[in-house]
Design a protein around this motif. Structure first.
Motif, mmCIF file in Angstrom:
data_model
loop_
_atom_site.group_PDB
_atom_site.id
_atom_site.type_symbol
_atom_site.label_atom_id
_atom_site.label_comp_id
_atom_site.label_asym_id
_atom_site.label_seq_id
_atom_site.Cartn_x
_atom_site.Cartn_y
_atom_site.Cartn_z
ATOM 1 N N PRO A 18 5.657 12.424 5.685
ATOM 2 C CA PRO A 18 4.352 12.487 6.676
ATOM 3 C C PRO A 18 3.956 10.905 6.699
ATOM 4 N N PRO A 19 3.230 10.933 7.960
ATOM 5 C CA PRO A 19 2.728 9.439 8.121
ATOM 6 C C PRO A 19 1.930 8.828 7.007
ATOM 7 N N ALA A 20 1.154 9.794 6.290
ATOM 8 C CA ALA A 20 0.150 9.461 5.284
ATOM 9 C C ALA A 20 0.841 8.625 4.028
ATOM 10 N N LYS A 21 2.140 9.100 3.731
ATOM 11 C CA LYS A 21 2.837 8.679 2.717
ATOM 12 C C LYS A 21 3.623 7.323 3.394
ATOM 13 N N VAL A 22 4.021 7.094 4.605
ATOM 14 C CA VAL A 22 4.548 6.170 5.032
ATOM 15 C C VAL A 22 3.286 5.028 5.215
ATOM 16 N N THR A 27 1.033 -0.219 3.167
ATOM 17 C CA THR A 27 -0.395 -0.810 2.503
ATOM 18 C C THR A 27 -0.742 -0.764 1.192
ATOM 19 N N LYS A 28 -0.183 0.182 0.355
ATOM 20 C CA LYS A 28 -0.433 -0.208 -0.961
ATOM 21 C C LYS A 28 0.514 -1.165 -1.755
ATOM 22 N N PRO A 29 -0.274 -2.126 -2.418
ATOM 23 C CA PRO A 29 0.702 -3.342 -3.054
ATOM 24 C C PRO A 29 1.684 -2.885 -3.828
ATOM 25 N N GLU A 30 1.325 -2.057 -4.686
ATOM 26 C CA GLU A 30 2.349 -1.346 -5.869
ATOM 27 C C GLU A 30 3.608 -0.757 -4.886
ATOM 28 N N LEU A 31 3.406 0.108 -4.021
ATOM 29 C CA LEU A 31 4.450 0.445 -3.177
ATOM 30 C C LEU A 31 5.131 -0.474 -2.194
ATOM 31 N N TRP A 36 9.947 -3.738 -0.769
ATOM 32 C CA TRP A 36 10.236 -4.960 0.055
ATOM 33 C C TRP A 36 9.839 -6.050 -0.767
ATOM 34 N N ALA A 37 8.549 -6.584 -0.933
ATOM 35 C CA ALA A 37 8.069 -7.835 -1.515
ATOM 36 C C ALA A 37 6.412 -7.487 -2.393
ATOM 37 N N PRO A 38 6.427 -8.197 -3.332
ATOM 38 C CA PRO A 38 5.099 -8.102 -3.890
ATOM 39 C C PRO A 38 3.828 -8.910 -2.842
ATOM 40 N N GLY A 39 3.006 -8.400 -2.858
ATOM 41 C CA GLY A 39 1.999 -8.959 -2.065
ATOM 42 C C GLY A 39 0.633 -8.353 -1.971
ATOM 43 N N ASP A 40 -0.607 -8.861 -1.848
ATOM 44 C CA ASP A 40 -1.691 -8.252 -1.988
ATOM 45 C C ASP A 40 -2.180 -7.696 -0.432
ATOM 46 N N VAL A 41 -1.514 -7.017 0.036
ATOM 47 C CA VAL A 41 -1.803 -6.379 1.465
ATOM 48 C C VAL A 41 -2.917 -5.378 1.326
ATOM 49 N N ARG A 127 15.017 1.509 2.242
ATOM 50 C CA ARG A 127 14.373 1.479 0.747
ATOM 51 C C ARG A 127 12.929 1.855 1.109
ATOM 52 N N LEU A 128 12.308 1.487 2.129
ATOM 53 C CA LEU A 128 10.762 2.142 2.578
ATOM 54 C C LEU A 128 10.800 3.764 2.817
#
Length: 136
Positions: A18-22, A27-31, A36-41, A127-128
């Motif tokens: 579902p869209p919430a999981k995507v 938007t969650k840095p650990e996911l 993809w890449a580490p970052g403080d999104v 991968r996403l």
């Protein structure tokens, strides 16, 4: 007259979640770091963050739009923009990505443009999809 120097990559990926999981995967840095890449999104308009990209180093980004579960837009380096649109489709989500702002007159931009379409389609977005589906 259209600007033919600049180009975009568009990718369409179905994700069996579902869209919430995507949204969480985007938007969650650990996911984000898992697919993809580490970052403080953070999905907050105006939030400035960095993605740690192999071969590029620390890439500055800024959130331009954030509509939870529907749309996330942020700059990626000083010239590119990533636009993520999420559309409900059956029991899953159709993820539409536009990676825009490639200057085809710039050697590095052209090289990135030529390889990133295949990378988004064949590696990164699948991968996403795996991460988002596993979170469900």
């Amino acid at each position: 007259m259209p600007d033919t120097r600049h180009a975009s990559i568009s990718v369409d990926q179905f994700i069996p979640a579902p869209p919430a999981k995507v949204w969480d995967a985007l938007t969650k840095p650990e996911l984000l770091a898992r697919w993809w890449a580490p970052g403080d999104v953070s999905a907050v308009v105006g939030h400035r963050f960095h993605l740690q990209m192999p071969g590029w180093g620390s890439v500055p980004c800024e959130v331009l739009e954030a509509e939870p579960y529907e749309r996330l837009v942020y700059t990626f380096n000083t010239t590119w923009t990533l636009t993520w649109r999420l559309v409900v489709e059956g029991k899953g989500t159709r993820l539409l990505l536009e990676h825009s702002g490639f200057d085809l007159d710039d050697k590095r931009d052209r090289a990135a443009f030529e390889r990133m379409g295949k990378g988004w389609q064949g590696t990164v977005l699948p991968r996403l999809a795996e991460v988002a589906a596993a979170e469900g």
